[in-house]
Design a protein around this motif. Sequence first.
Motif, PDB file in Angstrom:
ATOM      1  N   GLU A   1      -3.828 -22.249   2.272  1.00  0.00           N
ATOM      2  CA  GLU A   1      -5.084 -21.896   2.419  1.00  0.00           C
ATOM      3  C   GLU A   1      -5.390 -20.469   2.924  1.00  0.00           C
ATOM      4  O   GLU A   1      -6.288 -19.508   2.368  1.00  0.00           O
ATOM      5  N   ARG A   2      -4.777 -20.198   3.897  1.00  0.00           N
ATOM      6  CA  ARG A   2      -4.900 -18.636   4.996  1.00  0.00           C
ATOM      7  C   ARG A   2      -4.393 -17.665   3.522  1.00  0.00           C
ATOM      8  O   ARG A   2      -4.708 -16.739   3.799  1.00  0.00           O
ATOM      9  N   LEU A   3      -3.152 -18.155   2.935  1.00  0.00           N
ATOM     10  CA  LEU A   3      -2.424 -17.171   2.136  1.00  0.00           C
ATOM     11  C   LEU A   3      -3.543 -16.740   0.987  1.00  0.00           C
ATOM     12  O   LEU A   3      -3.443 -15.699   0.422  1.00  0.00           O
ATOM     13  N   ALA A   4      -4.112 -17.781   0.461  1.00  0.00           N
ATOM     14  CA  ALA A   4      -4.801 -17.355  -0.676  1.00  0.00           C
ATOM     15  C   ALA A   4      -6.083 -16.666  -0.232  1.00  0.00           C
ATOM     16  O   ALA A   4      -6.626 -15.824  -1.201  1.00  0.00           O
ATOM     17  N   GLN A   5      -6.658 -16.819   0.815  1.00  0.00           N
ATOM     18  CA  GLN A   5      -7.642 -16.024   1.294  1.00  0.00           C
ATOM     19  C   GLN A   5      -7.046 -14.744   1.598  1.00  0.00           C
ATOM     20  O   GLN A   5      -7.757 -13.634   1.190  1.00  0.00           O
ATOM     21  N   ALA A   6      -5.968 -14.184   2.057  1.00  0.00           N
ATOM     22  CA  ALA A   6      -5.329 -13.004   2.345  1.00  0.00           C
ATOM     23  C   ALA A   6      -5.064 -12.107   0.780  1.00  0.00           C
ATOM     24  O   ALA A   6      -5.398 -10.904   0.839  1.00  0.00           O
ATOM     25  N   ILE A   7      -4.569 -13.054   0.095  1.00  0.00           N
ATOM     26  CA  ILE A   7      -4.169 -12.397  -1.310  1.00  0.00           C
ATOM     27  C   ILE A   7      -5.706 -12.064  -2.141  1.00  0.00           C
ATOM     28  O   ILE A   7      -5.881 -10.954  -2.622  1.00  0.00           O
ATOM     29  N   ALA A   8      -6.619 -12.917  -1.725  1.00  0.00           N
ATOM     30  CA  ALA A   8      -8.030 -12.527  -2.388  1.00  0.00           C
ATOM     31  C   ALA A   8      -8.347 -11.319  -1.760  1.00  0.00           C
ATOM     32  O   ALA A   8      -9.095 -10.107  -2.489  1.00  0.00           O
ATOM     33  N   ASP A   9      -8.430 -11.173  -0.643  1.00  0.00           N
ATOM     34  CA  ASP A   9      -8.833 -10.054   0.304  1.00  0.00           C
ATOM     35  C   ASP A   9      -8.260  -8.481  -0.084  1.00  0.00           C
ATOM     36  O   ASP A   9      -8.723  -7.548  -0.677  1.00  0.00           O
ATOM     37  N   GLN A  10      -6.975  -8.718  -0.610  1.00  0.00           N
ATOM     38  CA  GLN A  10      -6.034  -7.664  -0.839  1.00  0.00           C
ATOM     39  C   GLN A  10      -6.589  -7.153  -2.445  1.00  0.00           C
ATOM     40  O   GLN A  10      -6.567  -5.952  -2.801  1.00  0.00           O
ATOM     41  N   ILE A  11      -6.681  -8.244  -3.254  1.00  0.00           N
ATOM     42  CA  ILE A  11      -6.795  -7.927  -4.644  1.00  0.00           C
ATOM     43  C   ILE A  11      -8.316  -7.238  -4.445  1.00  0.00           C
ATOM     44  O   ILE A  11      -8.439  -6.331  -5.365  1.00  0.00           O
ATOM     45  N   VAL A  12      -9.349  -7.866  -3.963  1.00  0.00           N
ATOM     46  CA  VAL A  12     -10.577  -7.196  -4.106  1.00  0.00           C
ATOM     47  C   VAL A  12     -10.871  -5.968  -3.480  1.00  0.00           C
ATOM     48  O   VAL A  12     -11.336  -5.052  -4.160  1.00  0.00           O
ATOM     49  N   ALA A  13      -9.999  -5.384  -2.222  1.00  0.00           N
ATOM     50  CA  ALA A  13      -9.976  -4.151  -1.825  1.00  0.00           C
ATOM     51  C   ALA A  13      -9.396  -3.225  -2.867  1.00  0.00           C
ATOM     52  O   ALA A  13      -9.698  -2.010  -3.006  1.00  0.00           O
ATOM     53  N   ARG A  14      -8.190  -3.555  -3.448  1.00  0.00           N
ATOM     54  CA  ARG A  14      -7.678  -2.570  -4.530  1.00  0.00           C
ATOM     55  C   ARG A  14      -8.624  -2.603  -5.758  1.00  0.00           C
ATOM     56  O   ARG A  14      -8.621  -1.343  -6.013  1.00  0.00           O
ATOM     57  N   LEU A  15      -9.277  -3.394  -6.090  1.00  0.00           N
ATOM     58  CA  LEU A  15     -10.385  -3.479  -7.256  1.00  0.00           C
ATOM     59  C   LEU A  15     -11.327  -2.474  -6.939  1.00  0.00           C
ATOM     60  O   LEU A  15     -11.633  -1.599  -7.579  1.00  0.00           O
ATOM     61  N   ALA A  16     -11.800  -2.484  -5.432  1.00  0.00           N
ATOM     62  CA  ALA A  16     -13.017  -1.523  -5.321  1.00  0.00           C
ATOM     63  C   ALA A  16     -12.358  -0.160  -5.125  1.00  0.00           C
ATOM     64  O   ALA A  16     -13.016   0.697  -5.384  1.00  0.00           O
ATOM     65  N   VAL A  17     -11.108   0.070  -4.551  1.00  0.00           N
ATOM     66  CA  VAL A  17     -10.562   1.471  -4.524  1.00  0.00           C
ATOM     67  C   VAL A  17     -10.426   1.992  -5.912  1.00  0.00           C
ATOM     68  O   VAL A  17     -10.679   3.067  -6.320  1.00  0.00           O
ATOM     69  N   TYR A  18     -10.038   1.103  -6.814  1.00  0.00           N
ATOM     70  CA  TYR A  18      -9.750   1.444  -8.374  1.00  0.00           C
ATOM     71  C   TYR A  18     -11.245   1.971  -8.760  1.00  0.00           C
ATOM     72  O   TYR A  18     -11.260   3.035  -9.647  1.00  0.00           O
ATOM     73  N   ALA A  19     -12.347   1.211  -8.433  1.00  0.00           N
ATOM     74  CA  ALA A  19     -13.621   1.386  -8.934  1.00  0.00           C
ATOM     75  C   ALA A  19     -14.024   2.814  -8.490  1.00  0.00           C
ATOM     76  O   ALA A  19     -14.598   3.440  -9.391  1.00  0.00           O
ATOM     77  N   ARG A  20     -13.621   2.822  -7.271  1.00  0.00           N
ATOM     78  CA  ARG A  20     -14.497   4.328  -6.664  1.00  0.00           C
ATOM     79  C   ARG A  20     -13.552   5.506  -7.190  1.00  0.00           C
ATOM     80  O   ARG A  20     -14.331   6.452  -7.667  1.00  0.00           O
ATOM     81  N   ARG A  21     -12.165   5.394  -7.480  1.00  0.00           N
ATOM     82  CA  ARG A  21     -11.535   6.367  -8.120  1.00  0.00           C
ATOM     83  C   ARG A  21     -11.832   6.512  -9.390  1.00  0.00           C
ATOM     84  O   ARG A  21     -12.091   7.734 -10.010  1.00  0.00           O
ATOM     85  N   SER A  22     -11.951   5.427 -10.305  1.00  0.00           N
ATOM     86  CA  SER A  22     -12.347   5.758 -11.659  1.00  0.00           C
ATOM     87  C   SER A  22     -13.775   6.223 -11.981  1.00  0.00           C
ATOM     88  O   SER A  22     -14.030   6.525 -13.016  1.00  0.00           O
ATOM     89  N   ALA A  23     -14.682   6.186 -11.004  1.00  0.00           N
ATOM     90  CA  ALA A  23     -16.080   6.461 -11.116  1.00  0.00           C
ATOM     91  C   ALA A  23     -15.969   7.955 -10.832  1.00  0.00           C
ATOM     92  O   ALA A  23     -17.022   8.767 -10.837  1.00  0.00           O
ATOM     93  N   GLY A  24     -14.697   8.801 -10.500  1.00  0.00           N
ATOM     94  CA  GLY A  24     -14.704  10.246 -10.219  1.00  0.00           C
ATOM     95  C   GLY A  24     -15.067  10.753  -8.953  1.00  0.00           C
ATOM     96  O   GLY A  24     -15.142  11.845  -8.618  1.00  0.00           O
ATOM     97  N   ALA A  25     -15.348   9.465  -8.039  1.00  0.00           N
ATOM     98  CA  ALA A  25     -15.612   9.937  -6.500  1.00  0.00           C
ATOM     99  C   ALA A  25     -14.189  10.416  -6.012  1.00  0.00           C
ATOM    100  O   ALA A  25     -13.288   9.889  -6.436  1.00  0.00           O
ATOM    101  N   PRO A  26     -14.374  11.120  -4.791  1.00  0.00           N
ATOM    102  CA  PRO A  26     -13.212  11.672  -4.081  1.00  0.00           C
ATOM    103  C   PRO A  26     -12.517  10.180  -3.527  1.00  0.00           C
ATOM    104  O   PRO A  26     -13.244   9.278  -3.111  1.00  0.00           O
TER     105      PRO A  26
END
Length: 170
Positions: free
Chosen positions: A142-167
Amino acid sequence: MRAAILLLPLLLAACGLQPLYSAGAKGPVANMLADVRVAPIEGQTGWLVRNALRDRLVAAQGGDGNGDRYRLDIKLEDTITGFGVRSDDSVTRERRTLRARYQLVDSGSGEVLLDATAASDAGIDVVGSEFATIAAEQSAQERLAQAIADQIVARLAVYARRSAGAPPTP
């Protein structure tokens, strides 16, 4: 001293750092996360990871993890390895490792926009009670599932920020 405190925000602004969710619910990160649908994932661990992801997508932007612009495909590898062997060859410690390979796919074109991995591990003490050991393994899962989800959402957020042309944010 007071002047240094007053200058600190100016120095931070000059370095180019910007909050990831700077525009709130109207920003590029929230908009992209609202359009992500998490595809079903095999197994009990997959169910835990999928639910954790959907919870985070709801918390991040008010969506429900059922958007239609993007699809998040995830393959998991869940392993338990014994180590810490006693003289009678019994295992005293285990390591549970969860690895996820995930792809963000544009639902319209089928193009893979992001292909990445996330991983986490947890140590488990093996005790005389089989029930206690199984409970510890499930708790680690259960803890690992939570940690993996945190990592994936953080990486998606960084991707979204970069693909939007933001620094890029560090």
